[in-house]
Structure formats: structure tokens, C-alpha cells
Design a protein around this motif. Sequence first.
Motif, mmCIF file in Angstrom:
data_model
loop_
_atom_site.group_PDB
_atom_site.id
_atom_site.type_symbol
_atom_site.label_atom_id
_atom_site.label_comp_id
_atom_site.label_asym_id
_atom_site.label_seq_id
_atom_site.Cartn_x
_atom_site.Cartn_y
_atom_site.Cartn_z
ATOM 1 N N ILE A 18 43.121 32.141 37.462
ATOM 2 C CA ILE A 18 41.677 31.957 37.283
ATOM 3 C C ILE A 18 40.983 33.309 37.294
ATOM 4 O O ILE A 18 41.430 34.273 37.941
ATOM 5 N N HIS A 19 39.884 33.365 36.554
ATOM 6 C CA HIS A 19 39.149 34.614 36.312
ATOM 7 C C HIS A 19 37.650 34.348 36.363
ATOM 8 O O HIS A 19 37.212 33.208 36.306
ATOM 9 N N THR A 20 36.889 35.442 36.426
ATOM 10 C CA THR A 20 35.454 35.367 36.175
ATOM 11 C C THR A 20 35.146 36.173 34.926
ATOM 12 O O THR A 20 35.698 37.262 34.721
ATOM 13 N N TRP A 63 44.993 36.073 25.819
ATOM 14 C CA TRP A 63 44.927 37.506 26.100
ATOM 15 C C TRP A 63 43.982 37.759 27.265
ATOM 16 O O TRP A 63 42.816 38.124 27.062
ATOM 17 N N THR A 64 44.479 37.572 28.475
ATOM 18 C CA THR A 64 43.582 37.745 29.618
ATOM 19 C C THR A 64 44.260 38.275 30.868
ATOM 20 O O THR A 64 43.595 38.690 31.802
ATOM 21 N N LEU A 65 45.601 38.277 30.906
ATOM 22 C CA LEU A 65 46.304 38.701 32.122
ATOM 23 C C LEU A 65 47.347 39.778 31.813
ATOM 24 O O LEU A 65 48.396 39.852 32.447
ATOM 25 N N ALA A 75 42.127 30.353 32.982
ATOM 26 C CA ALA A 75 40.759 29.848 32.873
ATOM 27 C C ALA A 75 39.787 30.956 33.227
ATOM 28 O O ALA A 75 40.001 31.688 34.202
ATOM 29 N N GLU A 76 38.736 31.088 32.418
ATOM 30 C CA GLU A 76 37.636 32.003 32.730
ATOM 31 C C GLU A 76 36.450 31.174 33.195
ATOM 32 O O GLU A 76 35.931 30.335 32.454
ATOM 33 N N MET A 77 36.040 31.409 34.452
ATOM 34 C CA MET A 77 34.796 30.808 34.913
ATOM 35 C C MET A 77 33.630 31.694 34.512
ATOM 36 O O MET A 77 33.752 32.928 34.522
ATOM 37 N N ALA A 139 44.487 34.303 41.375
ATOM 38 C CA ALA A 139 43.347 34.922 40.719
ATOM 39 C C ALA A 139 43.866 36.187 40.023
ATOM 40 O O ALA A 139 44.951 36.687 40.352
ATOM 41 N N HIS A 140 43.084 36.668 39.083
ATOM 42 C CA HIS A 140 43.498 37.895 38.391
ATOM 43 C C HIS A 140 43.812 39.002 39.405
ATOM 44 O O HIS A 140 44.775 39.760 39.248
ATOM 45 N N TRP A 141 42.998 39.065 40.474
ATOM 46 C CA TRP A 141 43.187 40.121 41.473
ATOM 47 C C TRP A 141 44.545 40.018 42.157
ATOM 48 O O TRP A 141 45.161 41.029 42.510
ATOM 49 N N THR A 151 43.652 46.814 36.497
ATOM 50 C CA THR A 151 42.739 47.130 37.604
ATOM 51 C C THR A 151 41.760 45.996 37.927
ATOM 52 O O THR A 151 40.919 46.144 38.809
ATOM 53 N N HIS A 152 41.849 44.883 37.225
ATOM 54 C CA HIS A 152 40.818 43.848 37.411
ATOM 55 C C HIS A 152 40.910 43.206 38.800
ATOM 56 O O HIS A 152 41.994 42.979 39.324
ATOM 57 N N THR A 153 39.738 42.931 39.363
ATOM 58 C CA THR A 153 39.666 42.383 40.720
ATOM 59 C C THR A 153 39.043 40.981 40.757
ATOM 60 O O THR A 153 38.731 40.471 41.840
ATOM 61 N N ASP A 154 38.824 40.380 39.582
ATOM 62 C CA ASP A 154 38.279 39.020 39.611
ATOM 63 C C ASP A 154 39.323 38.050 40.196
ATOM 64 O O ASP A 154 40.527 38.296 40.062
ATOM 65 N N VAL A 155 38.917 37.024 40.930
ATOM 66 C CA VAL A 155 37.588 36.462 41.048
ATOM 67 C C VAL A 155 36.789 36.974 42.249
ATOM 68 O O VAL A 155 35.858 36.309 42.681
HETATM 69 ZN ZN LIG Z 1 40.485 38.411 34.720
#
Ligand SMILES: [Zn+2]
Length: 239
Positions: A18-20, A63-65, A75-77, A139-141, A151-155
Motif C-alpha cells: 500500500i502507498h500514498t 510501476w510503483t514498487l 494500491a495507491e491511497m 507499506a512502500h516504506w 527512498t520512498h517512505t509512504d505510507v
Molecule cells: Zn509508494
Amino acid sequence: MAYKSSTRGTRPVRWIAIHTAEGARTAVSLGKYFYRDDIAASSHVGIDGGSTLQYVSYAKAAWTLRGGNPVSDNAEMCGFSRWTRVQWLSTGTVDGVANPRAMVRRCALWTKSRCVARGIPIRHLTPAQVAAGQAGIIAHWDYTRGTGDGTHTDVGTNFPWDVFFSDMNPPKVEEEDEVKPHIYKLTKTGEVYAVTPMGCWKFKNDGDRVAYAKLWGIPATPTDTDFAGWMGPRLDLLT
Ligand SMILES: [Zn+2]
């Protein structure tokens, strides 16, 4: 224009991630953003407080992770990593996003459905478990910390994981308390009866009475007064 995706490869999907979105306020606007030719990003679904929209087939990698794309459903919230717990659980409008609380629930139900579809355990993985290649929810983080990839830290740090998981398994409505029988002694006759909602019967002997009390987890010692209520039919006399 199209939603970007790649083939999955041969490894089985092991993460539900899961992502933001960090910008889009609705799943519709997020879809329009991903659809642009100049945007090299996508997700399987986008979620806001009122809708869950699919952009990419689960048969393909979104294309998100980064390096995790081939082995994850994503999923992108329509929310922000910076949100506080109070903002995540707001049913009002936060940063232009309507009803984040409902979005958390939608994301939980989507996550559960993907876990069931993939045979993935419903558990939040630690970064160490991600590093070990275990299957679960991230979560992506968690991916970033577990793999060092990106480097992404979402959510973010305030995402209400406890609420997220309880949304997957809402508490059942309490069933009515089981109505247990009682053991009564009629003072006039000395007879001892079991009284149940269906009726009553007279114990043949003390052994029966004790065994019956143990079975139901009720006191074996009879109430030493006449029973004033309805005792129902004598079940032991019915054939
Ligand atoms: Zn993300």
C-alpha cells in the motif's frame, strides 16, 4: 496514452503493498495522472473515500514498487504520508481528500481480498521479514527499509495499522447469552429438578445431578427453595 505495466516474470506474487499518492485527491484524478504519456508510474488500483478504481491488471506488474513490482499487488491511497493519525481517521475533508477514514477501510478490504486471491498471509511484515523474502502486507516504506531499494517512505509513520487490520475483521455482533439450566430442589417433596427453557425433569440420583451440573458448568448444589417460575413440561415423563 496508456497505463504503464510490465510482465510479471516467473516468481510468485508475495507482497500486497500500500502507498500514498502524495498529490491526487481522488482515484479518478490519480488515474488521469497515471494515464499521461510523460508519467512513468502506475498502480493496480487507486483508492479514495468513495471508490476503488483499477488501472492495471493483476496479471501484470504495475510501476510503483521499483524492484518489487513483479512480485507485488499495489494500491495507491489518495492520501499523504505526513498525515497524523487523527487526519487518517477523519471522516471530514483533509488536504482536499474526502473521508480518509472510509479510504482506510476501503484499502483494508482491498488488501484482504488480494491476500485471499493470492494465498498471502494477512500480516504486516517487518522490514526484516521483507528482507527475508517472506509473504505478507507491506507499506512502500517497509519495502524501502527491507531492501534498500529506493527512498520512498509512504505510507508514513502515523498510518493507523490497528484500525486497518480491525477493518478487515469487524467484531461480530454478540450472540445472545446461552441460557443455562438451573438445578432446583422442591422443599415440600425433596425432589431435585433440572429446569431448562424447554421444560424440566427430575434427576434419578445424585450422580446424574452432579454430572449434569459439570456438563453445563453450573452449581451442582440445588437451590434449596421452591421454584416459583415456570418449569415447563416434565420432559422425563414424555415419550
Ligand atoms: Zn509508494
